[in-house]
Design a protein around this motif. Structure first.
Motif, PDB file in Angstrom:
ATOM      1  N   TYR A  58      16.447  49.348  32.636  1.00 28.82           N
ATOM      2  CA  TYR A  58      16.604  49.131  31.191  1.00 28.82           C
ATOM      3  C   TYR A  58      16.436  50.594  30.270  1.00 28.82           C
ATOM      4  O   TYR A  58      15.476  51.363  30.425  1.00 28.82           O
ATOM      5  N   HIS A  59      17.610  50.826  29.837  1.00 26.12           N
ATOM      6  CA  HIS A  59      17.595  51.916  28.642  1.00 26.12           C
ATOM      7  C   HIS A  59      17.536  51.596  27.388  1.00 26.12           C
ATOM      8  O   HIS A  59      17.386  50.256  27.141  1.00 26.12           O
ATOM      9  N   GLY A  60      17.459  52.731  26.338  1.00 28.08           N
ATOM     10  CA  GLY A  60      17.328  52.198  25.111  1.00 28.08           C
ATOM     11  C   GLY A  60      18.798  51.528  24.389  1.00 28.08           C
ATOM     12  O   GLY A  60      19.910  51.648  25.350  1.00 28.08           O
ATOM     13  N   ARG A  61      18.665  51.083  23.499  1.00 28.60           N
ATOM     14  CA  ARG A  61      20.012  50.509  22.657  1.00 28.60           C
ATOM     15  C   ARG A  61      20.467  49.528  23.503  1.00 28.60           C
ATOM     16  O   ARG A  61      21.838  49.275  23.437  1.00 28.60           O
ATOM     17  N   GLY A  62      19.858  48.653  24.124  1.00 28.68           N
ATOM     18  CA  GLY A  62      20.361  47.398  25.088  1.00 28.68           C
ATOM     19  C   GLY A  62      21.209  47.964  26.286  1.00 28.68           C
ATOM     20  O   GLY A  62      21.976  47.187  26.683  1.00 28.68           O
ATOM     21  N   MET A  63      21.322  49.402  26.710  1.00 22.33           N
ATOM     22  CA  MET A  63      22.111  49.868  27.498  1.00 22.33           C
ATOM     23  C   MET A  63      21.139  49.613  29.011  1.00 22.33           C
ATOM     24  O   MET A  63      20.001  49.352  28.821  1.00 22.33           O
TER      25      MET A  63
END
Lengths: 208, 315
Positions: A155-160
């Motif tokens: 999981y990355h930031g901003r839903g990416m």
């Protein structure tokens, strides 16, 4: 290959492929799960292990003694194949005692696993493959390959998100009876001499 | 393949665009419709299968297989028991000491020679029982038959002909003969028979229920054989092909009498306690040494290698 697919044709193909995809897990998963008592026969084992099953015809008394070859591997090691590769190429060409000594004092995680594999292979050689002296072996081939990876989400930031691979590797080793072959050491002077000789050997075509 | 994909996409989009065109024509409004319409609701992200399965319910495999209509055979958690042969040698024959060491002309040799089976009552009873079930049994010819079975079985072993070997050798003897030999080459030759084979003992044990008769007949054979075993790489492991050896063997042949399809098959060999030691293999082997206390040291010069006790055993 020059068949043209119309709009309807694609729909049919898509339906067929969907059907096949839904059928295949049924066929593969069902019987395998129910028959859990089936032990692995030599027919199912992989290529590397099958090399141990090759039988040579008896040698005549005047022929030189054929050196014994033992193929061993370990599958699905929780380690990266690139990191394992460094260790595999380090021990390639060493005698087995030297290889085990080097791996014992190496700090990497793969070194411990590789040492276990080498000791297993040495024991198998003495027990099953009629090798007389367990120290009289050397590592002829040693390399690592990719195993079956598991995929997870990172999981990355901003839903990416990214797809994370849980990495596994296979390690293959081939031990051969005898002392390790000596590496030819070429001095720089020899190399220079060879270079000059190759320059002198050139011929000029279409000359007078 | 890429060409066809593009063609199909073009066709698809032309179809959709044509439909749109027709709809709009009916409304009598003219708008320029683009040739390629991107599908807005197309799923673009990739979910690894492990995460995809997280929200769904686990499907019952058995129900799925049943719905698909695939019939799987019922699997029984059983261990098969073989009843066509016994598990061992009953009342084994104890060969007299010095058998085949003395010449026939000496007094002791004559005594041994005249030891007929008529002395043993149980053997006679057993032979009578065998003759009840198998009318063509003749003691004199049986010894020759037994030797033939032995030779054929060993020839099948060299070729590794599984079916023939199973018909000549019982299920108890088969693993003993073939263990470890799968990836080895065996060269065996029966040179000649030094003495005529003789039936020395017969027994008829009953297994499990009364009336289930098996018969075990022990045959004594003195012959010359050559044996050479080569390992996987063709290197000689044991014996030699040219040098024949004198072999005195006591074979046990068995048959399931109550079974109408029963056959005389090799069941095992009896190795007497006074048998000479076999030739060593062409290899140095490490044997485990003595267990030492922390303060002791291993004295290699005075250490005697322990030898196994001389006991009769069945092979």
């Amino acid at each position: 290959m020059a068949t043209a697919l119309t709009g309807r044709g694609i729909a049919v193909v898509r339906n067929l492929s969907a059907l096949l995809q839904s059928r295949l897990p049924l066929l593969v998963g069902g019987p395998q799960q129910l028959s859990c008592l089936h032990t692995s026969t030599p027919l199912e084992t992989k290529h590397w292990e099958r090399k141990n099953l090759q039988v040579y015809p008896p040698q005549l008394p005047d022929e030189p003694r054929r050196p014994a070859e033992i193929h061993h591997s370990r599958r699905q090691i929780k380690y990266s194949k690139d990191k394992m590769w460094y260790l595999a190429k380090m021990i390639q060409g060493m005698s087995i005692d030297q290889a085990i000594a080097q791996l014992e004092f190496n700090d990497k995680k793969g070194a411990k696993i590789m040492k276990e594999v080498l000791l297993e292979a040495q024991e198998k050689a003495v027990k099953n493959h009629n090798v007389e002296y367990k120290s009289n072996l050397y590592v002829a081939e040693s390399y690592s390959g990719k195993g079956k990876y598991l995929k997870r989400i990172r999981y990355h930031g901003r839903g990416m998100f990214g797809i994370m691979d849980k990495v596994y590797c296979n390690y293959f080793v081939k031990l051969v009876e005898g002392s390790p072959p000596k590496k030819e050491e070429k001095t720089s002077f020899d190399q220079a001499k060879e270079y000059i000789q190759s320059l002198k050997n050139r011929t000029i075509i279409h000359s007078l | 393949m890429a060409m066809h994909m593009r063609r199909t996409l073009v066709a698809l989009h032309r179809a959709t665009s044509s439909k749109l065109k027709s709809a709009e024509a009916s409304l009598d409004v003219r708008h320029p419709v683009p040739l390629f319409l991107p599908i807005r609701t197309k799923r673009r992200y990739f979910l690894p299968p492990a995460v995809k399965m997280m929200g769904q319910r686990k499907e019952d495999m058995e129900a799925k297989v049943q719905r698909a209509g695939i019939v799987v055979k019922q699997e029984y958690l059983e261990r098969p028991i073989n009843i066509s042969c016994t598990a061992g040698v009953f009342d084994a024959y104890i060969p007299p000491e010095g058998d085949a060491r003395l010449s026939t002309l000496s007094k002791e040799g004559l005594k041994q020679r005249t030891e007929q089976i008529k002395q043993s009552a149980t053997s006679q009873l057993a032979i009578r029982k065998i003759k009840e079930h198998d009318s063509q049994f003749v003691t004199k010819d049986f010894a020759e038959q037994a030797q033939q079975i032995f030779i054929e079985a060993h020839n099948a072993l060299t070729q590794f002909n599984k079916e023939k070997l199973h018909s000549l050798v019982t299920e108890r003897c088969y693993p003993e003969m073939t263990r470890g030999n799968r990836y080895k080459t065996i060269r065996w030759r029966f040179v000649e028979s030094l003495e005529a084979p003789r039936v020395v003992q017969a027994r008829c044990p009953e297994m499990i229920s009364k009336g289930n008769l098996y018969s075990q007949v022990t045959v004594r054979m003195h012959s010359k054989q050559t044996l050479a075993i080569y390992d996987r790489f063709g290197r000689l492991m044991l014996g030699s092909e040219e040098q024949p050896k004198d072999v005195l063997e006591y074979l046990v042949i068995e048959r399931h009498l109550t079974n109408p399809y029963g056959r005389w098959r090799l069941h095992g060999k009896i190795v007497p306690s006074w048998a000479p030691a076999k030739d060593p293999i062409i290899k140095t082997v490490m044997i485990p040494g003595p267990v030492l206390k922390p303060e002791e040291e291993f004295d290699a010069l005075n250490y005697e290698v322990p030898k196994p006790a001389a006991v009769q055993w069945y092979k």
